[in-house]
Design a protein around this motif. Structure first.
Motif, PDB file in Angstrom:
ATOM      1  N   ASN A   1       0.804  -1.221   0.000  1.00 43.59           N
ATOM      2  CA  ASN A   1       0.000   0.000   0.000  1.00 43.59           C
ATOM      3  C   ASN A   1       0.836   1.270   0.000  1.00 43.59           C
ATOM      4  OD1 ASN A   1      -2.470  -1.354   0.136  1.00 43.59           O
ATOM      5  ND2 ASN A   1      -2.204  -1.675   2.334  1.00 43.59           N
ATOM      6  N   ASP A   2       2.061   1.139   0.520  1.00 43.28           N
ATOM      7  CA  ASP A   2       2.853   2.345   0.751  1.00 43.28           C
ATOM      8  C   ASP A   2       3.864   2.611  -0.354  1.00 43.28           C
ATOM      9  OD1 ASP A   2       4.226   0.055   1.315  1.00 43.28           O
ATOM     10  OD2 ASP A   2       5.442   0.931   2.910  1.00 43.28           O
ATOM     11  N   THR A   3       3.803   1.848  -1.431  1.00 42.42           N
ATOM     12  CA  THR A   3       4.915   1.855  -2.371  1.00 42.42           C
ATOM     13  C   THR A   3       4.451   2.074  -3.803  1.00 42.42           C
ATOM     14  OG1 THR A   3       5.953   0.254  -0.913  1.00 42.42           O
ATOM     15  CG2 THR A   3       6.931   0.493  -3.079  1.00 42.42           C
ATOM     16  N   THR A   4       5.289   2.769  -4.577  1.00 44.14           N
ATOM     17  CA  THR A   4       5.099   2.834  -6.024  1.00 44.14           C
ATOM     18  C   THR A   4       6.258   2.100  -6.677  1.00 44.14           C
ATOM     19  OG1 THR A   4       6.214   4.974  -6.039  1.00 44.14           O
ATOM     20  CG2 THR A   4       3.829   5.002  -6.036  1.00 44.14           C
ATOM     21  N   TYR A   5       6.055   1.605  -7.881  1.00 47.35           N
ATOM     22  CA  TYR A   5       7.027   0.707  -8.509  1.00 47.35           C
ATOM     23  C   TYR A   5       7.446   1.196  -9.888  1.00 47.35           C
ATOM     24  CZ  TYR A   5       5.047  -2.329  -4.935  1.00 47.35           C
ATOM     25  OH  TYR A   5       4.612  -2.837  -3.751  1.00 47.35           O
ATOM     26  N   PHE A   6       8.601   0.737 -10.314  1.00 47.17           N
ATOM     27  CA  PHE A   6       9.071   1.014 -11.669  1.00 47.17           C
ATOM     28  C   PHE A   6       8.023   0.472 -12.651  1.00 47.17           C
ATOM     29  CE2 PHE A   6      11.594   0.077 -15.482  1.00 47.17           C
ATOM     30  CZ  PHE A   6      12.246   1.287 -15.657  1.00 47.17           C
ATOM     31  N   PRO A   7       7.650   1.292 -13.634  1.00 45.35           N
ATOM     32  CA  PRO A   7       6.559   0.882 -14.524  1.00 45.35           C
ATOM     33  C   PRO A   7       6.796  -0.494 -15.147  1.00 45.35           C
ATOM     34  CG  PRO A   7       7.198   3.145 -14.965  1.00 45.35           C
ATOM     35  CD  PRO A   7       8.177   2.606 -13.981  1.00 45.35           C
ATOM     36  N   GLY A   8       5.775  -1.282 -15.126  1.00 47.39           N
ATOM     37  CA  GLY A   8       5.832  -2.583 -15.790  1.00 47.39           C
ATOM     38  C   GLY A   8       6.341  -3.708 -14.930  1.00 47.39           C
ATOM     39  N   THR A   9       6.751  -3.412 -13.703  1.00 47.73           N
ATOM     40  CA  THR A   9       7.312  -4.484 -12.876  1.00 47.73           C
ATOM     41  C   THR A   9       6.277  -5.103 -11.942  1.00 47.73           C
ATOM     42  OG1 THR A   9       8.024  -2.902 -11.205  1.00 47.73           O
ATOM     43  CG2 THR A   9       9.626  -3.497 -12.882  1.00 47.73           C
ATOM     44  N   GLU A  10       5.087  -4.537 -11.921  1.00 47.25           N
ATOM     45  CA  GLU A  10       4.079  -5.085 -11.010  1.00 47.25           C
ATOM     46  C   GLU A  10       3.753  -6.535 -11.359  1.00 47.25           C
ATOM     47  OE1 GLU A  10       3.859  -2.228 -12.513  1.00 47.25           O
ATOM     48  OE2 GLU A  10       3.146  -0.643 -11.195  1.00 47.25           O
ATOM     49  N   LYS A  11       3.773  -6.814 -12.684  1.00 46.76           N
ATOM     50  CA  LYS A  11       3.381  -8.154 -13.096  1.00 46.76           C
ATOM     51  C   LYS A  11       4.544  -9.135 -13.091  1.00 46.76           C
ATOM     52  CE  LYS A  11      -0.498  -6.595 -15.878  1.00 46.76           C
ATOM     53  NZ  LYS A  11      -0.984  -6.296 -17.230  1.00 46.76           N
ATOM     54  N   SER A  12       5.735  -8.656 -12.953  1.00 49.61           N
ATOM     55  CA  SER A  12       6.889  -9.562 -12.958  1.00 49.61           C
ATOM     56  C   SER A  12       7.839  -9.171 -11.835  1.00 49.61           C
ATOM     57  CB  SER A  12       7.610  -9.498 -14.307  1.00 49.61           C
ATOM     58  OG  SER A  12       7.896  -8.150 -14.630  1.00 49.61           O
ATOM     59  N   PRO A  13       7.370  -9.286 -10.604  1.00 50.77           N
ATOM     60  CA  PRO A  13       8.177  -8.812  -9.478  1.00 50.77           C
ATOM     61  C   PRO A  13       9.460  -9.611  -9.265  1.00 50.77           C
ATOM     62  CG  PRO A  13       6.253 -10.014  -8.699  1.00 50.77           C
ATOM     63  CD  PRO A  13       6.093  -9.857 -10.167  1.00 50.77           C
ATOM     64  N   GLY A  14       9.503 -10.819  -9.832  1.00 50.12           N
ATOM     65  CA  GLY A  14      10.687 -11.644  -9.605  1.00 50.12           C
ATOM     66  C   GLY A  14      11.726 -11.524 -10.690  1.00 50.12           C
ATOM     67  N   LEU A  15      11.503 -10.644 -11.640  1.00 49.38           N
ATOM     68  CA  LEU A  15      12.408 -10.578 -12.786  1.00 49.38           C
ATOM     69  C   LEU A  15      13.683  -9.810 -12.438  1.00 49.38           C
ATOM     70  CD1 LEU A  15      12.741 -11.244 -15.793  1.00 49.38           C
ATOM     71  CD2 LEU A  15      11.688  -9.038 -16.321  1.00 49.38           C
ATOM     72  N   GLY A  16      14.805 -10.446 -12.712  1.00 52.71           N
ATOM     73  CA  GLY A  16      16.100  -9.806 -12.465  1.00 52.71           C
ATOM     74  C   GLY A  16      16.654  -9.158 -13.714  1.00 52.71           C
ATOM     75  N   SER A  17      16.618  -9.889 -14.805  1.00 52.76           N
ATOM     76  CA  SER A  17      17.069  -9.322 -16.067  1.00 52.76           C
ATOM     77  C   SER A  17      16.426 -10.063 -17.212  1.00 52.76           C
ATOM     78  CB  SER A  17      18.594  -9.378 -16.203  1.00 52.76           C
ATOM     79  OG  SER A  17      19.014 -10.699 -16.444  1.00 52.76           O
TER      80      SER A  17
END
Lengths: 838, 578
Positions: free
Chosen positions: A365-381
């Motif tokens: 609830n308290d956080t905003t994220y780099f665009p497009g990473t919400e659906k792939s939170p585990g992606l490193g590269s």
């Protein structure tokens, strides 16, 4: 870790090792060493006139590691022994590889054919037959039964079965006696030479190392080398440095792909995850320890890594694909072909690597994220790539190479300062051209980098610092080389070069758009005094626009060779790293971590016209070593070095504005809607670092089928801190590092590798966001405990070695650890691979 | 295993199977570096005059000022409600953003850089914009705010942190209708996180917390400047011996030990010599206290520097008014001097103990908070009975503040912890009882909003104390402040001391090197005053305090006569009381 789990994991490691050991009795040795052994033996036998056995040995060498020169020597041996038919077959196969001396060899073939025709005519006359032209010759057996050289499955027919063994029937051709299986490096002197002759300590990651290790991540390939630091920061960020001085966004090493710099001047770093090629296209990787500015100019501070790719037309087309735990994916397709003077290599691939850990889960609830990473939170590269390289021979020793690559990338990396988790997504494009001839070469490249970048996440109300850095680099390098003698036993190998580079950067983190014109010139002479002593004198001068001065980088090395395959080496050199665009021209207000309404202005130390007074980082290196490759059973190298490093560029302490603030420094920034309460940025450190250490490496080939390697590195550091200098003493490398491994190849097709790595504790001074309500960002000292890793691969080759299935494990014992105090916690990864060569 | 490894065929198969069966764990969350926190957000509505504009560059004009939301933990409210001094979070909406919708209506400054244009008097607009603040720790929070109309706010500097005359005050107000009727403002309370057991100990859920829809209104023009002050002198007529006091309480001869207002030192065993038994006491009781004489603004010789950059100190006469309850009745000071019920007057005076870790630090000690009550005696300099206190604001050009030698020690964050009010003696030297705990404690508890208050005998905590003057509007002024010293050292959040950037030159000027060159400012020495609580006049007296039966304290609860609850861990260590 539960005891039971630990036991099962240890059992896993033991069973892999046991498997390799158990199979070693039927194993083949390191292919390069084995081929080299066969080649030497074959050539010796041929020189003694034992052609049959000699040719057999050469064929075995070719079978292990195909090389056109072996075919040439097989043909020559056949010709010399009087077996002209097989000689012609061997030469034709040699010609099929498209060698640069095709015209000369074709003449030899014509000559042999003519002689064969005469022989047959004479034979026919002697037998009372027709005296016309001889019938076409062919292989001694059915085509389908020919061996790898195409000259018959059982070796040459005995001369007694053929034409009379007369002296006039033999064809005398100079043998290609050079050791084609000798390891060769080109980076340390910009010319092919044995590592024994190199003026710097040089290691090679061979194609076999890459294949047997199964590693697809570039940086992990270097973990096995002495003197190299590899720190996993995130799933998409592993930093590599040489002889210490590693950092977030490591900046003291120059990485090249076929001599093309992939150094990101924007940030002074190498973004390995953005390369347009993968390990499948690699012939070998050369790692040169010690400064390289004398040849490569700025930023070859502590070492140079040169990735040498397979030439177009070399090797086979094929694919390799893999899938692993946590969404690890790898796919690579390569097509390569030679057609006369023309050859190409096209490759495409996809790599996906997961994070090790997430700093935050998505959906908070308290956080905003780099665009497009919400659906792939585990992606490193993520890297989708394409690369095309084309060559065309324009004459006997002239070749034109043109190529280009593109990669669409995503990276989760560890930023600098308060930017812990950072992300970028975008496109990287490069084109290259090289026109090479015997004496002159002209190389150029263009590089374009265009990404969306920002923090991976932040508290709502803070800022992600989204931006779009764009940079392009154009580079032209003209080089003249010549070899000549100035005395009976004094030879020179001279390189003269000039280099021009244009860099342009657009990035909202900088004060404005920046463009720089660089120019450099180099001169190197390798002077050989007889067979045992050589002196390498190198120097390069670079005009650095940022510094507005010419920076010289001299190097001198003396190499004494008691034997052909051993050498003592002493060298002295200097190198420099110029401040990056970010360090030089930074102009970025950073939200105070615990106050949404306040900001710290981070800037390069710019005067009003933004000319900065940052100085270059400097290193003076003294290096002494001994390398011995005399034995077929064991090679070893020992090196001692001293580095004096000055003017390191780092983040200065944030300076909180005091009541003076109202003098225009403080107040509301109308652009950001925040109050400036301090400033920070980059500055030169006032301390002098003295790093000294030693590297001991050895490689053993005790029995056929097993190849052991081991190395130990000790790195000590003393820091001179003058009074009032605020530097915090740390040591961003381990004092002790140990690497060891075993590689095995077996006749049944099972092969693999097991490696062990240990790095002792490290001490890091890092700027860190406070969590206690303070608004300034401070340097804190972190002790990073030592760690160990056990990695391995087991594979099975079948379908005449064209197919391969394998399982690759990283951190097999699942030793949970960090490799940097702010890095993600590293665990275990397992991947399975399938590959096929057409 | 032996069977497997002894067979070359089975060993690799076993290894493959073993590897393939290895763990396939998920990517775990590692939140050490980014703990869950709260975010507060909402809308700020400004109702007030059009803002001024300034030309920053030849091509750009910006609105002067910004809407500033100061978010306070309810346990650390600023005076007069509490003892907090720093907002937990600050959110800002720049004037450009707030007034974006009415840009054509804004005044246009002249062409020269730095030109300012202000609207004609009487303009009035209503504008709104969104605001957001994070991270905010778990707890209950109030949002107070103001529009910094004159553009002199700074979130870092205390002398610029509060609204000044002309700014538009407000916040997230619970009783807007009552405020329109002239009542005191009551602020809304917002819970960030959860309070699982209802004790007020809030915790942050792992998903963080977001409190949305907080409506902040800024509509109250502040008619007065902050109570900027300086000390013009100190009156010390305390009796030096019992013979200095007549049986009726008159002081015939003072000690006069304290003369320099900049360096007032009270002994930590400061005690009264007499009790109260005569009506004359009321007319001379003030002589038993050290009293500061305060004047508005800075010292005359510093005025030019004070109004110039970087200070921009705005000052005017003090506005004095009695503190009243909701019914309009004048409140008395709970621990009024012996025998008196003294009116509580604004500006209130509070001496707060400074953080002892750094001599030049100007921050109050965070925990335990130690405050000594100052008593506003008005211009007259004598105790003002309740009835004589004016409930209507009056301006005065001088105040007298008496230092009552009673310290209150409390944990600002734990409201259930016992608050100790300590005084060196509950009994005068002449044996007369000065204070009855059972009478004073309930009054103190009500004033502090704490259920557990104990009045105990104890010597005052040594150290330096700042003096705060606070208006009912929350506008305040503190000495010492940044204007009074160079910041040669800074206390970091981690508790370490590091070099500051200013150096004090012999000419009394602080110099600081910055990007653009060297900055200099004149030190305003009138802003450097501190009150010191020093050594005891009679050490044996303090050492002899071995407990307090009323409060249930034993000798083990004391350190050289001072309750341990009033001392920091560092002080306990330095005093050998581990």
């Amino acid at each position: 870790m539960p005891k039971r789990k630990l036991h099962s994991r240890i059992l896993c490691g033991v069973s892999v090792a046991a498997a390799l050991a158990a199979l070693s009795s039927t194993a083949l040795g390191d292919d390069r060493t084995e081929a080299r052994k066969r080649f030497k033996s074959g050539m010796d036998l041929i020189a003694r006139g034992s052609y049959e056995r000699g040719i057999s040995e050469l064929k075995k060498a070719y079978e292990i590691k195909p090389h056109p020169n072996v075919l040439f020597n097989i043909g020559r041996a056949y010709a010399e022994s009087g077996d002209l038919e097989n000689a012609i077959l061997a030469y034709k196969e040699y010609l099929a590889s498209g060698p640069p001396d095709a015209d000369d060899v074709q003449k030899i073939v014509t000559q042999i054919q003519s002689r064969l025709d005469r022989q047959k005519a004479a034979l026919a006359a002697a037998q009372g037959g027709p005296t016309g032209p001889a019938a076409p010759t062919g292989p001694t057996g059915p085509a389908g039964e020919t061996g790898p050289t195409g000259v018959g499955p059982t070796g040459p027919a005995t001369p007694a079965e053929r034409a009379p063994d007369k002296a006039e029937d033999k064809v005398a051709i100079a043998a290609r006696t050079e050791d084609v299986f000798q390891e060769t490096v080109v980076t340390a002197s910009r010319a092919a030479q044995s590592p024994v002759d190199a003026p710097n300590s040089t290691s090679i990651i061979t194609g076999q190392d890459i294949r047997l290790s199964g590693i697809t991540k570039w940086q992990e390939l270097f973990r096995r080398l002495a003197g190299v630091d590899v720190n996993i920061m995130t799933g998409g960020d592993t930093e590599v440095s040489i002889r210490g001085f590693n950092s977030r966004l490591s900046n003291k090493m120059l990485v090249l792909i076929d001599y093309r710099s992939v150094y990101i001047d924007l940030l002074a770093s190498t973004f390995w995850e953005t390369f347009p090629i993968d390990v499948e296209q690699v012939e070998r990787i050369e790692v040169v320890r010690g400064p390289g500015s004398a040849l490569y100019g700025a930023n070859a501070f502590a070492g140079v890594i040169n990735i040498i790719t397979k030439k177009p037309g070399e090797g086979r087309s094929g694919f390799r694909t893999g899938i692993g735990t946590n969404g690890n994916l790898f796919g690579s397709v390569t097509a390569t072909r030679r057609d006369g003077e023309f050859a190409y290599r096209a490759s495409a691939g996809y790599t996906q690597e997961p994070r090790w850990t997430k700093e935050v889960g998505r959906g908070r609830n308290d956080t905003t994220y780099f665009p497009g990473t919400e659906k792939s939170p585990g992606l490193g590269s993520q890297n989708s790539r394409f690369d095309l390289q084309v060559t065309r021979r324009l004459g006997k020793e002239t070749e034109l190479a043109v190529g280009g690559g593109y990669a669409s990338v995503f990276r989760n990396l560890q930023g600098i300062g308060p930017f812990n988790e950072y992300a970028l997504r975008g496109n990287v494009l490069d084109t290259e051209m090289a026109l090479t001839s015997k004496h002159v070469s002209l190389r150029s490249f263009f590089y374009y980098f265009d990404v969306m970048a920002g923090r991976d996440h932040d508290y709502a109300g803070q800022s992600l610092y989204l931006s779009r850095p764009r940079t392009y680099v154009g580079d032209v390098f003209l080089e003249y080389t010549d070899q000549f003698n100035t005395g009976a036993s004094i030879s020179h190998d001279v390189h003269v070069g000039v280099n021009y580079r244009l860099k342009e950067v657009r990035w909202s983190y900088l004060d404005r758009e920046r463009k720089e014109n660089w120019i450099g010139a180099l001169l190197q002479d390798t002077i050989k005094f007889g067979k045992h002593v050589s002196l390498v004198v190198s120097g390069r001068a670079d005009y650095v626009p940022l510094l507005q001065k010419v920076v010289p980088s001299p190097r001198g090395a003396l190499i004494m060779k008691p034997t052909d395959q051993s050498a003592f080496r002493v060298s002295a050199s200097t190198a420099f790293r110029t401040p990056s665009f970010l360090e030089s021209y930074l102009d970025l207000p950073i939200v105070a971590p615990t106050s949404s309404g306040a900001q710290l202005n981070s800037r390069g130390k710019s005067s009003p016209d933004a000319r900065v007074d940052l100085r270059r980082e400097r290193v003076l290196s003294l290096d002494a070593g001994y390398v011995n490759q005399d034995s077929d059973l064991v090679n070893f190298e020992v090196t001692a070095y001293y580095l004096q490093v000055k003017d390191l560029v780092g983040l200065v302490d944030n300076r909180i504005v005091t009541p003076n603030s109202a003098y225009g420094i403080n107040g509301l920034d109308p652009e950001t809607g925040r109050y400036t309460v301090g400033w920070g940025g980059f500055g030169n450190q006032c301390a002098t670092y003295h790093a000294y250490g030693s590297e001991l490496s050895t490689r053993l080939f005790p029995v056929e089928g097993l190849d052991f390697f081991a190395n130990y590195t000790i790195n000590l550091q003393r820091v001179d801190i003058p009074g009032g200098c605020p530097v915090v003493k740390d040591q961003k490398t381990s004092k002790h590092k140990v690497n060891a491994g075993v590689q095995a190849r077996t006749k049944p097709g099972i092969d693999g590798e097991l490696t062990f790595h240990y790095a002792s504790e490290q001490l890091w001074s890092e700027q860190q966001v406070p969590t206690d309500g303070s608004i300034d960002i401070q340097n804190r000292l972190f002790a990073q405990p030592g760690y160990f890793l056990v990695n391995g691969r087991v594979g099975y080759r079948f379908a005449k070695d064209r197919a391969d299935v394998s399982v690759v494990g990283f951190n097999l014992l699942n030793n949970q650890h960090r490799q940097h105090p702010l890095g993600q916690k590293v665990g275990q990864r397992i991947m399975g691979f399938v590959s096929y060569k057409f | 295993m032996r069977a497997l490894t002894s067979s070359p065929r089975f060993a690799p198969v076993a290894a493959l199977a073993c590897l393939a069966a290895a763990a396939c764990g998920e990517v775990k969350t590692d939140s050490e570096n980014f703990p869950p926190a709260g975010v507060m957000e909402g809308t700020v509505t400004y109702i007030g005059p059009l803002p001024c504009t300034v030309r920053n560059t030849p091509d750009s004009v910006h609105v002067v000022g910004a809407a500033v939301m100061l978010i306070f933990n309810e346990k650390l409210l600023p005076p007069p409600e509490g003892f907090g001094t720093t907002a937990g979070q600050v959110a800002v909406v720049a004037g450009d953003e707030l007034f974006r919708g009415i840009t054509p209506d804004l005044p246009v400054p002249g062409p020269e850089v730095g030109a300012v244009a202000c609207p004609p008097a009487g303009t009035r607009v209503t504008v709104s914009a969104g605001w957001k603040a994070g991270p905010v720790p778990a707890g209950r929070w109030q949002v107070r705010g103001f529009y910094d109309y004159d553009g002199d706010f700074s979130p870092l500097l205390k002398i610029h942190q509060l609204p000044t005359e002309g700014d538009i005050g407000g916040g997230a107000i619970a009783n807007p209708d009552e405020v329109l009727m002239g009542k005191q403002v009551a602020f809304q309370s917002f819970a960030v996180g959860v309070d699982p057991d209802g004790t007020g100990s809030y915790q942050m859920p792992s998903s963080g917390a977001r409190v949305s829809g907080i409506a902040v209104s800024l509509a109250q023009p502040l008619a007065q400047s902050r109570p900027v002050f300086h000390a013009t002198g100190v009156l010390d007529e305390r009796p030096g011996a019992a013979t200095d006091v007549t049986p009726t309480g008159d002081v015939t001869q003072g000690r006069g030990a304290v003369t320099d207002a900049q360096r007032v030192t009270l002994p930590r065993d400061e005690r009264f010599y007499i009790g109260v038994s005569d009506v004359k006491y009321a007319t001379s009781a003030h002589k038993h206290f050290v009293r500061y004489k305060l004047s508005p603004g800075v010292a005359a010789e510093e005025q030019a520097a004070a109004v110039a950059p970087p200070y921009y100190i705005q000052s005017g006469d003090f506005v004095q008014v009695a503190n009243t309850d909701r019914a309009g009745k004048v409140r008395g000071i709970p621990e009024s001097p012996p025998g008196l019920t003294v009116a509580d007057l604004f500006p209130q005076a509070i001496f707060a103990k400074l953080d002892s870790r750094l001599d030049t630090n100007q921050a109050a000690q965070p925990s335990p908070a130690v405050v000594i009550q100052g008593i506003n005696l008005g211009k007259k300099g004598e105790f003002s009975p309740l009835l004589s206190a004016s409930t209507k604001p009056v301006t005065v050009d001088e105040l007298t503040i008496a230092v009552r030698p009673t310290a209150i020690c409390l944990d600002p964050l734990d409201s259930l912890k016992t608050v100790y009010a300590i005084t060196p003696s509950l009994v005068a030297r002449n044996g007369e009882t000065l204070a009855k705990p059972e009478e004073i404690e309930p009054k103190l508890a009500a004033q502090l909003g704490r259920p557990n208050v104990k009045l105990v005998r104890g010597c005052l905590p040594r150290g330096k104390y700042q003096l705060n003057l606070v208006y009912s509007t929350g506008q305040a002024w503190t000495i010492p402040n940044e204007a009074g010293a160079c910041l040669t050292h800074v206390l970091t959040a981690a508790g370490t001391v590091r070099s500051g950037q200013e150096q004090l030159a012999p000419d009394g000027v602080c110099r600081q090197t910055v990007e653009a060159g060297t900055l200099a400012r004149t030190v305003l020495s009138s802003q450097a005053m501190t009150l010191t609580v020093g050594e005891a006049e009679e050490d044996a007296y303090c050492e002899g305090i071995q407990g307090d039966d009323h409060a249930g304290l034993t000798a083990a609860d004391y350190c050289h006569g001072t309750p341990r609850a009033c001392l920091t861990a560092l002080e306990l260590s330095q005093l050998g009381c581990k």
